[in-house]
Design a protein around this motif. Structure first.
Motif: not given
Lengths: 599, 385
Positions: A150, A153, A158, A160, A183, A263-264, A368, B243-245, B247-248, B251, B255, B257
């Motif tokens: 995190m 990230i 890309p 923020f 990513y 996550v990625l 963050g 995604s599996t998150d 929070r991600q 975010d 933003a 995105r």
């Protein structure tokens, strides 16, 4: 006659026997007569083998047998190979395998040269502040992976990412997103490099470099070799067993890696072996059978590598710590400060930057987000420290991790010694057995131990911290045993032989000669065990009870809540605990072990 | 050892000691439940006998969902109400707890009294091995089994097919997803069909719908509304970011995105909004997506069941009656932002409260859960995993 007696003693000691005429044990324990009769002339190695094999093979055997069982849990068993055929015929599996191999190769291309250079600089040269620099790599190992991901990230998302935002401020950069993109495949590689891929290798290789005999390198340089040439032709071949061990360890660890990829990788539909395992274990009804099949594949895959590793380790002598050992570090001369800057740069990227990010996150209202109104707060710290279960969780963590560190130091040292120094007839099998836990995901090992702990033999331990200690030690034994093996291979046998010729018993030799030389490595293994146990969730989640709840399980509570920032507070507390232990362990280890002073 | 190292160790040790001895700055709100019936009535007598027996047993062993809020309300709240009955509350994912319970029972060990979990692990793992006892046998207080106490009546709270074992005291609509309306200015989004629009390509995130939870239930509800072929087309032809998150994804929404996100929870969104950002992130209106029945109903990971052969059966009964009481339900609803089905409580999240005059497609029943599990396998293939 005395020489013959001495020769017999040495031969017997190498065979793992305690010959007649030599005190059977003047050390800690008397060996019961029934055991001595059953185990023949190798009572201690046999005892260790029974304990280690029992604690590893029993849960693994349960899992393998369970993989052939296809009925729902708790119902009448039905036996078939359905789990195996289903798991192995899944095309997605082989695609994930290929992705894991690609990722491993890409990470290795960068991590190995960097790690070897850094470890050499830390362990063999007169680099300034090298002890503190080495410690910074240890810090990297203490950081929880998800928090580190995190953190990266926050820096290189890309859209923020802070770094991207700064780069886009530069006048000639015309981009609405990026240019750095986490990513991507290379983003994955970068995060792995910044996480453990370099740091773990540095931690494991530096002690091996430190144990190098300078006379061998001096001979090379006198013959006209450059410093780097000496590294390539003399130093690296001499630590080949350690390099082989580190290679195997990093290979096995990558197959189980899933946090970073989850996550990625998932957003870019990049699935690896570890994410496949994770999915199987997180279904509505966890598919333990198929997950066991995938774990067995890892075991099968590493078996030929194990054979090669044993051939490297035992094909010739790699002793560098001998009676003529000279620990003189290599002088870098004019390269001293540039190398220092390079090593410092790597250390900052792998430890200080993510550590600062994780710590900063605990004081942020929203991890963050630096540019919101009043971004800073102490509320998360207040919440965690006021938590009614915090004190008991901290106490349990210290007990668990401290117990694991102590037990690891004792059991794994003895195991590694048996593997290297004795001719115990089952040592090859013991060596293979020590790799089993590394191949299994923690939750599977925990499931195997759950079954074992419910048998009448271990039932009294069920729900206790002692059981958790045993499980975490077994879960982490591969790394510890292999590190110690690599170091024992570097110790010249004549040091022990000299003690035995003078009449020292086996235990006295171990205590007076071997252990002091191994002290820094034992301290390292104990520290790694402490850190792993304090952070462990997957190995213990099926075995813990209310009374044995640890900080790691409390952290999980917060993450699920989801209260990320409070979870980070718990992480920072665990890091502080591990750091304190690591500082103490290193100080003790370095004081007792070999000194490499500059003259 | 150098002095600086000693100082550092002393600092760390002091921190640890301070942490150990830190007194709670603010204790979580406690719930003291006054369970009462008429003096000397049969119900009161039965309750008194049960309570007395429970105190004799001395403890109740409960497993529940992970989360600091749930733990504090359930464990600390019950302890405050019944200090003579020690509660041993283990928080964990339902699948992990149930794996443990199944192994223990196979070994002849009956160590648990009550489970609080979602439908999946309970139905798939505990029911087949006859581990559960009928919940009605645990209900002593008469108001708990009266239709007038519960939204849509008492029986509608059972999520298992037999309507005996697993009871859901909480109910809400299933929020399909969230949109950042600031990011939708050049994107048309007026119905679910627009999810397939090229303008949403790469602007649309989905919490992995193959993972059990809100996301897979959303996928199932969409398949019921538009059919599986439509859902398959959406997953195979639209460029969706998975995604599996949670929070991600949040975010990304903040933003811009992504403009839409399906299957995420709102916890991070609420945190962000309380910090002053993401103000225009709002739930996707149900009416935009569902024309027939909106997904919702009794369910969640706060459903309760109890075990047969429980080691503390009377203490378990006291716990269950407390858990279903007005005060405990209100405390949980407020603290975890959920909505109790008890008609005498206030919703913790009014935006997801059920309309008593509307019909919903319940995604938490045993039948629905089995269909969702089958759908998850297909989703995995359609997503190209």
């Amino acid at each position: 006659m005395d020489g013959q007696v001495g020769t017999r003693r040495i031969a017997s000691a190498r065979a793992g026997h305690v010959p007649p005429g030599v005190k059977r044990d003047s050390g800690l324990f008397e060996i019961p007569g029934w055991w001595a009769r059953a185990a023949g002339d190798a009572p201690w190695p046999t005892a260790v083998f029974v304990v280690v094999a029992g604690l590893v093979i029993a849960p693994v055997a349960f899992l393998v047998v369970n993989s052939l069982q296809t009925a729902a849990p708790g119902l009448v068993p039905q036996w078939s190979f359905a789990n195996w055929t289903r798991a192995l015929s899944d095309v997605r599996l082989w695609s994930a395998v290929w992705n894991s191999i690609r990722l491993y190769l890409a990470i290795s291309v960068f991590s190995w040269p960097i790690a070897i250079l850094v470890a050499w600089a830390l362990g063999r040269t007169d680099l300034p502040a090298r002890n503190w620099l080495e410690f910074m790599f240890w810090l990297s190992f203490f950081l929880p992976s998800l928090s580190v991901v995190m953190g990266w990230i926050v820096l290189i998302d890309p859209s923020f990412g802070v770094l991207n935002q700064l780069i886009r401020q530069v006048p000639f950069v015309h981009a609405t997103s990026g240019p750095l993109d986490i990513y991507t495949f290379w983003g994955l590689v970068w995060v792995h490099l910044g996480q453990n891929a370099i740091a773990l290798k540095v931690i494991l290789l530096t002690p091996a470099f430190r144990n190098m005999d300078a006379t061998l390198e001096e001979a090379a340089r006198v013959s006209g070799q450059s410093t780097l040439g000496t590294l390539k032709s003399i130093t690296l071949p001499l630590i080949a067993p350690t390099i082989a061990i580190v290679f195997l360890l990093s290979f096995v660890r990558l197959w189980q890696s899933f946090e970073v990829e989850r996550v990625l990788g998932v957003p870019q539909r990049f699935y690896v072996y570890g994410t496949r395992l994770y999915e199987l274990l997180n279904q509505s009804v966890p598919d333990y059978g198929a997950a066991t099949v995938l774990s067995c594949l890892i075991l099968l895959a590493i078996f030929p590598l194990l054979v090669v590793q044993r051939r490297i380790g035992f094909g010739r002598s790699y002793a560098t710590v001998t009676s003529k050992f000279k620990p003189q570090p290599v002088r870098l001369g004019r390269a001293r400060w540039p190398v220092f800057a390079l090593v410092l740069g790597v250390a900052l990227i792998v430890s200080i930057l993510p550590m600062a990010s994780v710590t900063m996150g605990t004081f942020m209202k929203l991890f963050g987000y630096l540019f919101i109104k009043d971004p800073w707060t102490l509320a998360h710290w207040q919440q965690v420290l006021a938590e009614p279960v915090f004190a008991s969780s901290l106490r349990n963590t210290i007990l668990l991790a401290g117990g694991a560190a102590f037990l690891s130091a004792v059991l794994l040292t003895i195991t590694a010694y048996i593997l290297v120094r004795t001719r115990f007839w089952l040592r090859a099998a013991l060596d293979v057995i020590t790799w089993f836990p590394q191949a299994l995901p923690g939750i599977l090992l925990g499931l195997g131990f759950l079954w074992l702990a419910l048998t009448p033999l271990l039932r009294p331990l069920y729900g206790t911290i002692l059981l958790l200690v045993i499980v975490t030690v077994i879960g982490g034994m591969t790394v510890g045993v292999q590190i110690l093996k690599g170091n024992i291979l570097q110790l010249g046998k004549e040091l022990e032989e000299a003690a035995q010729v003078c009449g020292a018993t086996w235990t006295a030799t171990l205590r007076g000669v071997v252990l002091p030389l191994l002290a820094p490595t034992i301290a390292l293994v104990a520290t790694l065990s402490f850190v792993a146990a304090s952070r462990d969730v997957s190995n213990i989640i099926l075995l813990s009870s209310v009374q044995s709840r640890t900080l790691a399980l409390l952290q999980l509570d917060y993450m699920v809540a989801p209260q990320w920032e409070s979870a980070s507070v718990v992480s920072v507390i665990m890091i502080a605990l591990s750091t304190g232990v690591a500082v103490a362990a290193r100080a003790i280890g370095l004081r007792l072990g070999l000194r490499s002073d500059i003259h | 050892m150098s002095a600086s190292v000693f100082h550092w160790i002393a600092l760390l040790f002091s921190l640890a000691l301070t942490a150990c001895s830190a007194s709670p700055a603010a204790a979580p709100p406690t719930v003291v439940v006054a369970v009462s019936g008429a003096e000397n009535s049969p119900t009161q007598t039965q309750w008194d006998q049960t309570l007395a027996a429970a105190k004799q047993e001395g403890a109740v062993i409960v497993s529940g969902p992970p989360g600091a809020d749930q733990r504090q309300v359930i464990a600390d709240g019950f302890h405050a109400a019944y200090p003579d009955i020690k509660i041993e509350y283990t928080a964990g994912r339902g699948t992990e707890v149930v794996s443990k319970v199944v192994q223990e029972r196979q070994a002849g060990q009956y160590l648990w009294d009550v489970i609080i979990a979602s439908t999946d692990p309970t139905i798939f793992s505990l029911k087949p091995i006859n581990a559960l006892a009928p919940l009605r046998e645990a209900l002593v207080l008469p108001d708990l089994s009266q239709d007038s106490t519960w939204l849509s009546g008492f029986e509608s709270g059972f999520t298992d097919e037999d309507k005996k074992y697993l009871y859901a005291p909480f109910a809400s609509t299933t929020t399909v997803g969230y949109a950042n309306w600031d990011c939708l200015s050049n994107v048309q989004f007026t119905s679910a069909q627009d999810l397939t629009s090229p303008s949403l390509s790469d602007r649309f995130a989905w919490f992995d719908p193959t993972q059990p939870g809100t996301s897979s239930r959303t996928a199932w509800a969409l398949s019921k509304e538009y059919g599986e072929p439509w859902l398959q087309g959406l997953l195979t032809r639209q460029k969706i970011i998975y995604s599996t998150d949670h929070r991600q994804i949040t975010d990304w929404l903040i933003a811009c995105r992504v403009a839409l996100a399906l299957g995420i929870v709102n916890d991070f969104i609420l945190q962000a909004q309380s910090a002053g950002i993401g103000q225009n992130i709002k739930p996707i209106p149900m009416s935009l997506v569902f024309k027939s029945y909106a997904p919702g109903g009794a369910g969640g990971n706060t459903q309760i069941a109890w075990y047969n052969n429980a080691p503390h059966p009377n203490a378990a009964k006291v716990f269950i009656n407390w858990y279903l009481s007005k005060d405990a339900q209100q405390a949980l609803a407020t603290r975890t932002r959920t909505n109790s089905r008890r008609l005498d409580t206030q919703p913790g999240d009014p935006t997801t409260a059920l309309d008593p005059n509307a019909s919903y497609l319940n995604t938490n029943t045993e039948v629905a859960t089995r269909e969702i599990q089958a759908l998850e396998q297909k989703l995995s293939a359609w997503m190209g995993k």
